[in-house]
Design a protein around this motif. Structure first.
Motif, short mmCIF file in Angstrom:
data_model
loop_
_atom_site.label_atom_id
_atom_site.label_comp_id
_atom_site.label_asym_id
_atom_site.label_seq_id
_atom_site.Cartn_x
_atom_site.Cartn_y
_atom_site.Cartn_z
N PHE A 110 0.91 -1.38 -0.12
CA PHE A 110 -0.06 -0.11 0.22
C PHE A 110 1.05 1.24 -0.05
O PHE A 110 1.44 1.64 1.09
N ASN A 111 1.05 1.84 -1.35
CA ASN A 111 1.96 3.07 -1.23
C ASN A 111 1.50 4.34 -1.50
O ASN A 111 2.11 5.35 -1.46
N ASN A 112 0.04 4.30 -1.41
CA ASN A 112 -0.79 5.58 -1.84
C ASN A 112 -1.68 5.57 -0.52
O ASN A 112 -1.99 4.66 0.11
N PRO A 113 -2.09 6.92 -0.30
CA PRO A 113 -3.02 7.11 1.04
C PRO A 113 -4.31 6.28 0.59
O PRO A 113 -5.26 6.04 1.68
N VAL A 114 -5.01 6.19 -0.58
CA VAL A 114 -6.16 5.69 -1.05
C VAL A 114 -5.81 4.39 -1.75
O VAL A 114 -5.23 4.47 -2.78
N THR A 115 -6.43 3.32 -1.47
CA THR A 115 -6.26 2.05 -2.31
C THR A 115 -7.77 1.56 -2.33
O THR A 115 -8.33 1.50 -1.39
N PHE A 116 -8.06 1.01 -3.68
CA PHE A 116 -9.24 0.09 -3.74
C PHE A 116 -8.96 -0.94 -4.11
O PHE A 116 -7.91 -1.70 -4.57
N PHE A 117 -10.09 -1.93 -3.77
CA PHE A 117 -10.02 -3.42 -3.91
C PHE A 117 -11.22 -3.56 -5.01
O PHE A 117 -12.39 -3.17 -4.59
N VAL A 118 -10.89 -3.91 -6.14
CA VAL A 118 -12.13 -4.47 -7.03
C VAL A 118 -11.99 -5.76 -7.47
O VAL A 118 -11.21 -6.36 -7.35
N GLY A 119 -13.29 -6.05 -7.95
CA GLY A 119 -13.59 -7.57 -8.56
C GLY A 119 -14.93 -8.07 -8.15
O GLY A 119 -15.97 -7.27 -7.37
N GLU A 120 -15.52 -9.04 -8.63
CA GLU A 120 -16.83 -9.64 -8.78
C GLU A 120 -17.03 -10.30 -7.17
O GLU A 120 -16.13 -10.38 -6.40
N ASN A 121 -18.06 -10.08 -7.17
CA ASN A 121 -18.59 -10.71 -5.49
C ASN A 121 -18.08 -11.94 -5.48
O ASN A 121 -18.07 -12.95 -6.17
N GLY A 122 -17.54 -12.22 -4.44
CA GLY A 122 -17.17 -13.62 -3.96
C GLY A 122 -15.50 -13.77 -4.43
O GLY A 122 -14.81 -14.85 -4.40
N SER A 123 -14.83 -12.71 -4.95
CA SER A 123 -13.58 -12.81 -5.26
C SER A 123 -12.39 -12.65 -4.37
O SER A 123 -11.34 -12.58 -4.31
N GLY A 124 -12.93 -12.37 -2.85
CA GLY A 124 -12.24 -12.20 -1.91
C GLY A 124 -11.85 -10.72 -1.37
O GLY A 124 -10.93 -10.79 -0.48
N LEU B 269 0.70 -7.69 9.05
CA LEU B 269 0.64 -6.40 8.46
C LEU B 269 2.01 -5.78 9.14
O LEU B 269 2.68 -5.95 10.03
N SER B 270 3.02 -5.16 8.16
CA SER B 270 4.15 -4.38 8.15
C SER B 270 3.68 -3.03 8.05
O SER B 270 3.66 -2.58 6.88
N TRP B 271 3.86 -2.05 9.11
CA TRP B 271 3.35 -0.63 8.67
C TRP B 271 4.24 0.25 9.50
O TRP B 271 4.92 -0.23 10.70
#
Length: 239
Positions: A27-41, A81-83
């Protein structure tokens, strides 16, 4: 993903294609989106991240304690998580369990006369429309440095309010160094400038440009070629 701890890699949720072959996401940006069909994880991974952050996996922050069926994370114990810097401030919003969270706040108000819905717009979220309650939460509760995990926030937001929400994200990112990770189907939200977008329809999960997402391409195709789009869609019924 700590695969050495997984006893049966073919069991759920490790068998989900997007997760099965993904070992690292950055995660290199302040805003990250997850996209994909339902059930994709998407939601499964978002829930696991919330578990590692110490948030209520049914939705809420670190200090919101209430139970909802099936709220335990099946993946949370198998990711790391590593942050830097690490924070325990933030919030996990699940559209599907938002009703239970609003009811939990009402119970707190009944038990504690000094609880005046501070940080939630000054009144019960149940006394506001669905869209109003979401925006009330965003504009009042999301007010400090932290990590904000949102699962399909557009479920209660009209297109106009989705634009308002983009403004809220922008102000928090610029003012408080907040980080957002959002699972969404909304082409409006995905348009946030310079956001990272991860596509869960690929295995392993791949970063994708906004213009390459199915959400953008399908919406653009519909808006610019609506009559032809609908003709192709309904053609079999007319023949």
């Amino acid at each position: 993903m700590m695969r050495e701890r997984i006893e049966n890699p073919n069991s759920y949720p490790f068998s989900i294609p997007s997760l099965k072959y993904t070992n690292l996401i950055e995660f290199n940006n302040p805003v990250t989106f997850f996209v994909g069909e339902n059930g994709s994880g998407k939601s499964t991974l978002l829930e696991a991240i919330s578990y590692q952050c110490g948030f209520n996996s049914a939705g809420g922050g670190r200090n919101n304690n209430y139970d909802v069926d099936s709220s335990a994370s099946d993946l949370g114990d198998y990711i790391r998580l590593s942050w830097f810097p690490k924070t325990n401030k933030g919030f996990f919003l699940r559209a599907e369990s938002f009703y239970h969270f609003a009811s939990y706040l009402d119970e707190l108000a009944q038990e504690d006369p000094t609880f005046h819905y501070q940080g939630y717009g000054g009144k019960s979220l149940h006394q506001q429309s669905h869209g109003e309650s979401f925006l009330s939460l965003f504009t009042n509760r999301f007010g400090e440095e932290g990590i904000y995990l949102l699962d399909e926030p557009e479920a209660a937001l009209s297109p106009a309010r989705q634009l308002t929400f983009l403004r809220v994200i922008h102000e928090l990112v610029n003012k408080d160094h907040a980080q957002f990770i959002i699972a969404t189907h909304s082409p409006i939200l995905l348009g946030y400038p310079d956001a990272q977008i991860y596509n869960f329809d690929e295995s392993p999960i791949q970063e994708i440009r906004y213009e390459e997402t199915e959400h953008y391409r399908l919406t653009l195709n519909f808006l610019t070629r609506r009559e032809k789009f609908l003709y192709e869609l309904f053609r079999d019924d007319e023949e």
